[in-house]
Design a protein around this motif. Structure first.
Motif, PDB file in Angstrom:
ATOM      1  N   ARG A 143      -1.356  10.463   9.159  1.00  0.00           N
ATOM      2  CA  ARG A 143      -1.089   9.657   7.976  1.00  0.00           C
ATOM      3  C   ARG A 143      -2.396   9.077   7.469  1.00  0.00           C
ATOM      4  NH1 ARG A 143       3.431   5.418   8.989  1.00  0.00           N
ATOM      5  NH2 ARG A 143       1.823   4.525  10.316  1.00  0.00           N
ATOM      6  N   GLU A 144      -2.571   9.062   6.138  1.00  0.00           N
ATOM      7  CA  GLU A 144      -3.797   8.574   5.553  1.00  0.00           C
ATOM      8  C   GLU A 144      -3.530   7.593   4.416  1.00  0.00           C
ATOM      9  OE1 GLU A 144      -5.990  11.918   4.006  1.00  0.00           O
ATOM     10  OE2 GLU A 144      -4.369  12.569   2.699  1.00  0.00           O
ATOM     11  N   ALA A 163       4.102   0.595   2.154  1.00  0.00           N
ATOM     12  CA  ALA A 163       3.916  -0.344   3.251  1.00  0.00           C
ATOM     13  C   ALA A 163       3.556  -1.717   2.714  1.00  0.00           C
ATOM     14  CB  ALA A 163       2.823   0.153   4.189  1.00  0.00           C
ATOM     15  N   ALA A 164       3.836  -2.731   3.515  1.00  0.00           N
ATOM     16  CA  ALA A 164       3.520  -4.109   3.144  1.00  0.00           C
ATOM     17  C   ALA A 164       2.838  -4.797   4.314  1.00  0.00           C
ATOM     18  CB  ALA A 164       4.788  -4.874   2.767  1.00  0.00           C
ATOM     19  N   GLN A 165       1.936  -5.736   3.993  1.00  0.00           N
ATOM     20  CA  GLN A 165       1.253  -6.423   5.062  1.00  0.00           C
ATOM     21  C   GLN A 165       1.060  -7.896   4.744  1.00  0.00           C
ATOM     22  OE1 GLN A 165      -3.112  -6.491   5.358  1.00  0.00           O
ATOM     23  NE2 GLN A 165      -3.034  -4.440   4.424  1.00  0.00           N
ATOM     24  N   THR A 223      -6.776  -1.535   3.376  1.00  0.00           N
ATOM     25  CA  THR A 223      -6.709  -0.143   3.827  1.00  0.00           C
ATOM     26  C   THR A 223      -6.037   0.047   5.175  1.00  0.00           C
ATOM     27  OG1 THR A 223      -8.920  -0.365   4.783  1.00  0.00           O
ATOM     28  CG2 THR A 223      -8.776   0.462   2.533  1.00  0.00           C
ATOM     29  N   SER A 224      -5.698  -1.038   5.875  1.00  0.00           N
ATOM     30  CA  SER A 224      -5.088  -0.885   7.195  1.00  0.00           C
ATOM     31  C   SER A 224      -4.364  -2.163   7.592  1.00  0.00           C
ATOM     32  CB  SER A 224      -6.160  -0.559   8.249  1.00  0.00           C
ATOM     33  OG  SER A 224      -7.085  -1.641   8.343  1.00  0.00           O
ATOM     34  N   GLY A 265       0.813  -1.208   0.000  1.00  0.00           N
ATOM     35  CA  GLY A 265       0.000   0.000   0.000  1.00  0.00           C
ATOM     36  C   GLY A 265       0.840   1.248   0.000  1.00  0.00           C
ATOM     37  N   TRP A 266       0.165   2.348  -0.341  1.00  0.00           N
ATOM     38  CA  TRP A 266       0.776   3.669  -0.237  1.00  0.00           C
ATOM     39  C   TRP A 266      -0.060   4.513   0.726  1.00  0.00           C
ATOM     40  CZ3 TRP A 266       5.357   5.100  -2.231  1.00  0.00           C
ATOM     41  CH2 TRP A 266       5.909   4.326  -3.251  1.00  0.00           C
ATOM     42  N   PHE A 267       0.646   5.210   1.602  1.00  0.00           N
ATOM     43  CA  PHE A 267       0.031   6.145   2.538  1.00  0.00           C
ATOM     44  C   PHE A 267       0.727   7.481   2.376  1.00  0.00           C
ATOM     45  CE2 PHE A 267      -2.531   3.385   5.366  1.00  0.00           C
ATOM     46  CZ  PHE A 267      -2.152   2.152   4.867  1.00  0.00           C
TER      47      PHE A 267
END
Length: 121
Positions: free
Chosen positions: A45-46, A97-99, A105-106, A35-37
């Motif tokens: 941060r969004e 970011a990576a998850q 979204t989170s 993702g990009w925030f």
């Protein structure tokens, strides 16, 4: 562990375009999505956009729909954020970011150091 390195930020005029890159290394296979925030001065941060590695799922914040596109090149373990029609309010530090999870979204586990995007004439 997963390491993330962003690049591609800079200064651009309103209406212009930039492409951000995020190169992932380490145990990338343990992650499900990228993702990009972004975080502007004085703001929280969004979420901006996200994609799973198979490319079958994407998610965008309402304020970037139709202007930004997220895509990945799996062979390079790299995710891109193509940003068009940039506005001054897009000015922020952009984070990759990576998850391991599946909620786009989170819930991100790994973060890059950020790259500055400034939209100004």
């Amino acid at each position: 562990q997963v390491q993330l390195v962003e690049s591609g930020g800079g200064l651009v005029q309103p209406g212009g375009s930039l492409r951000l890159s995020c190169a992932a290394s380490g145990r990338v296979s343990s992650t499900y999505a990228m993702g990009w925030f972004r975080q502007a001065p004085g703001k929280e941060r969004e979420f901006v956009a996200a994609i799973n590695w198979s490319g079958g799922r994407t998610s965008y914040a309402d304020f970037v729909k139709g202007r930004f596109t997220i895509f990945s090149v799996n062979a390079k373990n790299t995710v891109y954020l193509q940003m068009n029609s940039l506005k001054p309010e897009d000015t922020a530090v952009y984070y990759c970011a990576a998850q391991r999870g599946m909620v786009l979204t989170s819930g991100y586990d790994y973060w890059g150091q950020g790259t500055q995007v400034t939209v100004s004439s």
